[in-house]
Design an enzyme around this catalytic site. Sequence first.
Site, mmCIF file in Angstrom:
data_model
loop_
_atom_site.group_PDB
_atom_site.id
_atom_site.type_symbol
_atom_site.label_atom_id
_atom_site.label_comp_id
_atom_site.label_asym_id
_atom_site.label_seq_id
_atom_site.Cartn_x
_atom_site.Cartn_y
_atom_site.Cartn_z
ATOM 1 N N GLN A 151 0.821 -1.221 0.000
ATOM 2 C CA GLN A 151 0.000 0.000 0.000
ATOM 3 C C GLN A 151 0.848 1.261 0.000
ATOM 4 O O GLN A 151 0.323 2.360 -0.228
ATOM 5 C CB GLN A 151 -0.983 -0.006 1.174
ATOM 6 N N CYS A 157 -5.233 0.584 3.544
ATOM 7 C CA CYS A 157 -5.306 -0.836 3.893
ATOM 8 C C CYS A 157 -6.667 -1.437 3.574
ATOM 9 O O CYS A 157 -6.776 -2.561 3.100
ATOM 10 C CB CYS A 157 -5.004 -1.017 5.371
ATOM 11 N N HIS A 300 -6.453 -1.414 11.443
ATOM 12 C CA HIS A 300 -5.846 -1.892 10.210
ATOM 13 C C HIS A 300 -6.743 -2.945 9.565
ATOM 14 O O HIS A 300 -7.303 -3.795 10.252
ATOM 15 C CB HIS A 300 -4.470 -2.483 10.556
ATOM 16 N N ASN A 327 -1.008 -9.390 4.638
ATOM 17 C CA ASN A 327 -0.929 -7.952 4.868
ATOM 18 C C ASN A 327 -0.650 -7.236 3.545
ATOM 19 O O ASN A 327 -0.443 -7.890 2.506
ATOM 20 C CB ASN A 327 0.168 -7.680 5.907
#
Length: 365
Positions: A151, A157, A300, A327
Amino acid sequence: MDRLSLLYLLLLTSLLSSAVATVDSLDEDPLIREVVDDAEDHLLNAEHHFTLFKSKYGKTYASQEEHDFRFRIFKANLRRAKRHQLLDPSAVHGVTKFSDLTPSEFRRQFLGLKKLHLPSDAQKAPILPTNNLPTDFDWRDHGAVTAVKDQGSCGSCWSFSTTGALEGAHYLETGELVSLSEQQLVDCDHECDPEEYGACDSGCNGGLMTSAFEYTLKVGGLEREEDYPYTGTDRGPCKFDKSKIVASVSNFSVVSLDEDQIAANLVKNGPLAVGINAVFMQTYIGGVSCPYICSRHLDHGVLLVGYGSAGYAPIRFKEKPYWIIKNSWGEKWGENGYYKICRGRNICGVDSMVSTVAAMRTTAD
Ligand SMILES: *[C@@H]1O[C@H](CO)[C@@H](O)[C@H](O)[C@H]1NC(C)=O
């Protein structure tokens, strides 16, 4: 009682009594600082670590002042990693690419999940049978997960969590794994949470996966990553081209807090969009993160792709089940871009905001 056992007792009492405190406020706890300061003497040569850090991540600073400022933050983050190591012994904490950022810079630039206020009419996922769930499961082994993305320094996110879930659902529906456009969401999705004034998806300033599913449902779908590539900024106009839609949402729903239901939805519907508190992720290197205390304040958005129980090192920690989290901080972070967090007690709020999406066959394929 000698001083050491008194200290130990005090530390234990303070740990237990502050079970609701956030780790950030724990960082300020003088007792913990005292224990950590001891270890600090052994913190090998911070300067040496900083040199390695700069070369590994290609860091250059504009001026000597900036350099010295970043070095001070770096040293504070070494102490922070040490504290995280004490609080989270089954994971490895240390220097990461975020080690020259203050906690607030880190939150602002690399997270981006807005506060969720679930609308009372949010569709709830039907309760699924849980008796025949596999003991280990990983959607990466079944071809439903694209490569780890990055990102960059943008609080987007939420858009990566959204595309990840739809990429999986689209794969389950069509057998085709297609990487989807986060930039479309960053530029074009300004969907608002119906229940909360001001909580709207807003590019690099944060958003919510459920609102992003709603947006995707309304406009018809998302383009391919290649057709609408990621820039990591939100200053451009919306360039969405309806004729390039490649994946569409058929419906989405919110999964209950129950971990077996989460696992059942994961196995049945594909990777799930989840919220998490990322405080331990700033210093995470690898292993299963299972902090004694972690705030459940979600900040997140990530993707739950599987779960397991084996390979829980080191030996002195009993095998514990964990979730496997994809992630969006690139492959150089964590375990090739992934995070493992233990299951069983809603650690860091990982069970609190889980949503699942179903894809629809599109004609544009
Ligand atoms: C979509 O709707 C169908 C039919 O109501 C339901 O069975 C399914 O669980 C839903 N899927 C998701 C991901 O919400």
